[in-house]
Design an enzyme around this catalytic site. Structure first.
Site, PDB file in Angstrom:
ATOM      1  N   CYS A   2       0.844  -1.187   0.000  1.00 33.36           N
ATOM      2  CA  CYS A   2       0.000   0.000   0.000  1.00 33.36           C
ATOM      3  C   CYS A   2       0.890   1.252   0.000  1.00 33.36           C
ATOM      4  O   CYS A   2       1.933   1.286   0.643  1.00 33.36           O
ATOM      5  CB  CYS A   2      -0.935   0.097   1.199  1.00 33.36           C
ATOM      6  N   ARG A  27       3.760  -0.229  -4.934  1.00 33.45           N
ATOM      7  CA  ARG A  27       3.561  -0.756  -3.585  1.00 33.45           C
ATOM      8  C   ARG A  27       2.289  -1.582  -3.472  1.00 33.45           C
ATOM      9  O   ARG A  27       2.030  -2.203  -2.435  1.00 33.45           O
ATOM     10  CB  ARG A  27       3.505   0.381  -2.576  1.00 33.45           C
ATOM     11  N   TRP A  76      -2.591  -2.814  -1.610  1.00 32.12           N
ATOM     12  CA  TRP A  76      -2.212  -4.217  -1.704  1.00 32.12           C
ATOM     13  C   TRP A  76      -3.073  -4.903  -0.655  1.00 32.12           C
ATOM     14  O   TRP A  76      -2.875  -4.728   0.539  1.00 32.12           O
ATOM     15  CB  TRP A  76      -0.728  -4.400  -1.404  1.00 32.12           C
ATOM     16  N   ASN A 102      -1.552   2.423   5.490  1.00 28.96           N
ATOM     17  CA  ASN A 102      -0.675   1.335   5.062  1.00 28.96           C
ATOM     18  C   ASN A 102      -0.267   0.583   6.319  1.00 28.96           C
ATOM     19  O   ASN A 102       0.239   1.193   7.252  1.00 28.96           O
ATOM     20  CB  ASN A 102       0.560   1.916   4.366  1.00 28.96           C
ATOM     21  N   GLY A 103      -0.498  -0.726   6.336  1.00 30.98           N
ATOM     22  CA  GLY A 103      -0.145  -1.524   7.511  1.00 30.98           C
ATOM     23  C   GLY A 103      -1.290  -2.455   7.883  1.00 30.98           C
ATOM     24  O   GLY A 103      -2.193  -2.686   7.081  1.00 30.98           O
ATOM     25  N   GLU A 484      18.129 -16.964  -7.323  1.00 31.49           N
ATOM     26  CA  GLU A 484      17.690 -15.656  -7.822  1.00 31.49           C
ATOM     27  C   GLU A 484      17.151 -15.772  -9.255  1.00 31.49           C
ATOM     28  O   GLU A 484      16.126 -15.179  -9.587  1.00 31.49           O
ATOM     29  CB  GLU A 484      18.857 -14.655  -7.754  1.00 31.49           C
ATOM     30  N   LYS A 488      13.382 -14.701 -10.231  1.00 33.93           N
ATOM     31  CA  LYS A 488      13.115 -13.686 -11.263  1.00 33.93           C
ATOM     32  C   LYS A 488      12.125 -14.225 -12.272  1.00 33.93           C
ATOM     33  O   LYS A 488      11.168 -13.574 -12.628  1.00 33.93           O
ATOM     34  CB  LYS A 488      14.394 -13.290 -12.016  1.00 33.93           C
ATOM     35  N   GLU A 491       8.471 -14.930 -10.687  1.00 32.74           N
ATOM     36  CA  GLU A 491       7.669 -13.797 -10.210  1.00 32.74           C
ATOM     37  C   GLU A 491       7.125 -12.938 -11.342  1.00 32.74           C
ATOM     38  O   GLU A 491       6.054 -12.366 -11.213  1.00 32.74           O
ATOM     39  CB  GLU A 491       8.426 -12.943  -9.191  1.00 32.74           C
ATOM     40  N   HIS A 507      18.620 -36.889  -5.354  1.00 29.55           N
ATOM     41  CA  HIS A 507      18.031 -37.368  -4.104  1.00 29.55           C
ATOM     42  C   HIS A 507      16.521 -37.189  -4.092  1.00 29.55           C
ATOM     43  O   HIS A 507      15.899 -37.163  -3.031  1.00 29.55           O
ATOM     44  CB  HIS A 507      18.689 -36.668  -2.910  1.00 29.55           C
ATOM     45  N   LYS A 607       6.181  -4.008  -4.044  1.00 29.46           N
ATOM     46  CA  LYS A 607       7.627  -3.884  -3.915  1.00 29.46           C
ATOM     47  C   LYS A 607       8.096  -3.824  -2.466  1.00 29.46           C
ATOM     48  O   LYS A 607       9.075  -4.437  -2.104  1.00 29.46           O
ATOM     49  CB  LYS A 607       8.111  -2.642  -4.657  1.00 29.46           C
TER      50      LYS A 607
HETATM   51  C1  F6R Z   1      12.143 -10.008  -5.787  1.00 24.87           C
HETATM   52  C2  F6R Z   1      12.118  -8.950  -4.806  1.00 24.87           C
HETATM   53  C3  F6R Z   1      11.833  -9.315  -3.396  1.00 24.87           C
HETATM   54  C4  F6R Z   1      12.657  -8.431  -2.432  1.00 24.87           C
HETATM   55  C5  F6R Z   1      12.221  -8.708  -0.994  1.00 24.87           C
HETATM   56  C6  F6R Z   1      13.018  -7.890  -0.002  1.00 24.87           C
HETATM   57  O1  F6R Z   1      12.429  -9.525  -7.063  1.00 24.87           O
HETATM   58  O2  F6R Z   1      12.291  -7.810  -5.114  1.00 24.87           O
HETATM   59  O3  F6R Z   1      12.049 -10.664  -3.156  1.00 24.87           O
HETATM   60  O4  F6R Z   1      14.005  -8.703  -2.615  1.00 24.87           O
HETATM   61  O5  F6R Z   1      10.858  -8.426  -0.836  1.00 24.87           O
HETATM   62  O6  F6R Z   1      12.815  -6.521  -0.206  1.00 24.87           O
HETATM   63  P1  F6R Z   1      13.821  -5.463   0.382  1.00 24.87           P
HETATM   64  O7  F6R Z   1      15.129  -5.657  -0.290  1.00 24.87           O
HETATM   65  O8  F6R Z   1      13.191  -4.140   0.087  1.00 24.87           O
HETATM   66  O9  F6R Z   1      13.918  -5.733   1.865  1.00 24.87           O
END
Ligand code: F6R
Length: 612
Positions: A2, A27, A76, A102-103, A484, A488, A491, A507, A607
């Site tokens: 949010c 967000r 969100w 937000n929260g 990673e 990527k 997601e 295994h 994000k």
């Molecule tokens: C994936 C991604 C998330 C963040 C995670 C931590 O592409 O961006 O997995 O890495 O939510 O976020 P931060 O770095 O802001 O603590």
């Protein structure tokens, strides 16, 4: 999670709110809404399920609210499905007070029940409506907005950043914060509140960060701050140096692609100011030498991609420092009763600096007497402010939900820290140190080489975008890199994908490999190349279609074994994953593009994750 924005200004509020919400949409994008106090002193609310563009369209078709004081929200969803009724702002039943939040209010159900017993009716399923109804209930009793705000703060539990308007106070807006990011901007044309500085850059660069328990009263010409006990407080202001263009797409079709392409520059910004006279200079650590000298154990704590940096960091730092290093998911760390003391260094990694689980892990570490060093991108964020030492990545604003340049710069900075500490602890021989310092300086150019021909990845993605399931395999640092690469891909493209330590496949998981299964084999780690080749051969024998990633040094051993080979320049083994991740980012990007996905705003994600 949010985004909230608010303006008490000297010009029309709606354009400021919509512009701010556009910057905050990363967000959360389940719904968007605004509330504005009209010149006649009436609260006007417009909100819609869906993206901000839906709200914009509504405002074009219907009369947009007029007035200079307003709040806005991009959601969100937590409590209640994404629909118009659950969209913010929420109003009290008298329609006098509006709130954006937000929260999460943890005790909302108990408060809701008591308000229902008093005959108050609710129109949404949200925890936020409980706050605004409670606020209006107290306000009706005491007829003083600040009294009502403090009464509510005494009742609610949980995390919140809120903007509050009351039509009986048409010239002001109130901001409150507890465990959720909120900053206040002071500009020539008004005062502002926002979850994130990018929403304010067009109006002001002078900001103050709100702390937990604080309340702010904003008017077009002034901002007053109060503490938990309602005593007035002076707050330091900060000047933001990020440039507005850095938060724009700049001709790229997606922020993600722009941020991938920005990596050479972002790495340069992380590295260059920290190398002088052939030495790594971490000024931030010079004031705290005991932090290095007394450390006996290191935990790297983070979430998502930042945790993947921690996984790579574990391999790298253990080698460099000869100390036990553990990489932990922040959401697990805080509840796992970790054994910490004053000889433990906890490294928290976070792009946003606001991730709630990482923040909670930081607080747990400090409570137990550990030292906390954070690697953060967003200046002045909560994690940065609460750490003993903060190292900023200086990668500039990252807007795409899927992280790219923050990930690479976090990794580079963690490695610089490792090399710096290794030297201080006397574990690094002079020759290797000189080579590494030189290679850090050259890293931006090496990254630019990888990005020279993105077509290669685009073509490859075209051949593979229809797969339903993809496995990433690798050993040692390549395994951590695979985590990673896999994240990527899944997601942003919604393809099911998993990452395995290549030696672990047999295994159990190898039973999932059948003719045509796509396997991405990471084979940049030269010391284990023979073993990696054996794993490639094993999956091929079961019919897998294999794409591999290697360096110029390891390519010959793999060529001929795989359908597609991405080759990155060979650098010092420590720095290799910084280059290795770039093809994986581009591959994921182009696969998602071919599948028609909403790359910058993948479904169900946001994000900045400020809920547990
Ligand atoms: C994936 C991604 C998330 C963040 C995670 C931590 O592409 O961006 O997995 O890495 O939510 O976020 P931060 O770095 O802001 O603590």
């Amino acid at each position: 999670m949010c985004g909230i924005i608010g303006v008490a200004g000297k010009t029309e509020a709606v354009p400021v709110l919509l512009d701010g919400l556009e910057k905050l949409e990363y967000r959360g994008y389940d719904s968007a809404g605004i509330a504005v106090i009209s010149k006649e002193g009436k609260l006007q609310v417009k909100k819609s399920k869906g993206r901000l563009c839906v709200l914009r369209e509504r405002l074009r078709d219907e009369n947009a609210p007029d007035g200079m004081i307003g709040i806005g929200h991009t959601r969100w969803a937590t409590h209640g499905e994404p629909n118009d009724a659950n969209a913010h702002p929420h109003l009290g039943q008298q329609g006098k007070i509006a709130v954006v939040h937000n929260g999460i209010i943890e005790n909302y159900m108990e408060i809701k029940k008591s308000l229902l017993r008093k005959g108050i009716t609710f129109c949404s399923d949200t925890d936020t409506e409980v706050v605004v109804q409670l606020l209006e209930y107290y306000y009706e009793k005491c007829k003083n907005l600040m009294d009502a705000v403090y009464a509510v703060l005494g009742r609610i539990k949980g995390a919140y950043a809120m903007g509050i308007l009351c039509c009986d106070y048409p010239g002001q807006m109130i901001a409150v914060r507890q465990d959720a990011p909120l900053l206040i901007g002071c500009g020539k044309l008004g005062s502002y509140l926002a979850s994130d500085v990018t929403a304010l850059l067009a109006h002001t660069r002078t900001v103050a960060y709100m702390e937990d328990g604080e309340v702010a009263v904003l008017t077009p010409d002034s901002v007053q701050f109060f503490d938990r006990d309602r005593s007035p407080i002076e707050k330091e202001t900060h000047t933001i140096k990020w440039d507005v263009a850095a938060a724009e797409k700049g001709g790229y079709s997606h922020f993600m692609l722009k941020e991938i392409m920005e990596q050479p520059e972002a790495i340069r910004k992380t590295v260059s100011p920290r190398i002088a006279g052939g030495e790594i200079c971490l000024e931030e650590l010079e004031a705290a030498p005991e932090l290095i000298k007394t450390v006996c154990k290191i935990y790297i704590v983070a979430c998502g991609s930042a945790y993947h940096v921690g996984m790579i960091g574990k391999y790298a730092l253990e080698k460099l420092l000869r100390l036990p290093v553990e990489a932990c998911l922040a959401s697990e760390f805080r509840y796992s009763e970790p054994l910490l003391d004053e000889h433990t260094l906890v490294i928290v990694i976070s792009q946003s600096g606001e991730t709630l689980d990482s923040m909670a892990a930081l607080r747990e570490a400090k409570k137990q007497g550990a030292k906390v060093l954070s690697i953060v991108n967003v200046m002045g964020s909560s994690i940065a402010r609460e750490s003993d030492v903060v190292l900023y990545t200086w990668a500039g604003p990252e807007i795409a939900v899927a992280t790219t340049k923050a990930y690479t710069t976090q990794m580079v900075l963690l490695f610089m820290l490792g090399v710096y500490m290794s030297k201080q602890l006397g574990h690094m021989d002079h020759e290797e140190y000189r080579t590494l310092v030189e290679e850090f300086s050259q890293l931006p150019d090496r990254a630019a080489e990888v990005l020279k021909d993105p077509d290669e990845y685009q073509k490859a993605a075209f051949g593979y975008f229809n797969h339903n399931s993809v496995f990433f395999i690798g050993r040692n640092i390549d395994y951590a890199l695979g985590l990673e690469g896999s994240l990527k891909l899944k997601e942003i493209s919604y393809i099911h994908s998993e990452s395995y330590a290549a030696g672990e496949l047999k295994h159990g998981t190898i039973s999932l490999i059948e003719p045509g299964t796509l396997v991405v084999a990471l084979a940049t780690y030269a010391p284990l190349i023979e073993k990696s080749v054996s794993n490639i051969v094993e999956v091929k024998a079961r019919g897998a279609d294999v794409i591999a990633l290697s360096t110029g040094e390891t390519a010959d051993k793999i060529k001929g074994q795989v359908s597609q080979l991405f080759v990155v320049p060979k650098v010092h083994p420590l720095l290799q994953p910084v280059l290795g991740v770039i093809p994986l980012q581009l591959f994921a990007y182009y696969v998602a593009l071919n599948r028609g996905c909403d790359i910058d705003k993948p479904r169900n994600l946001a994000k900045s994750v400020t809920v547990e």
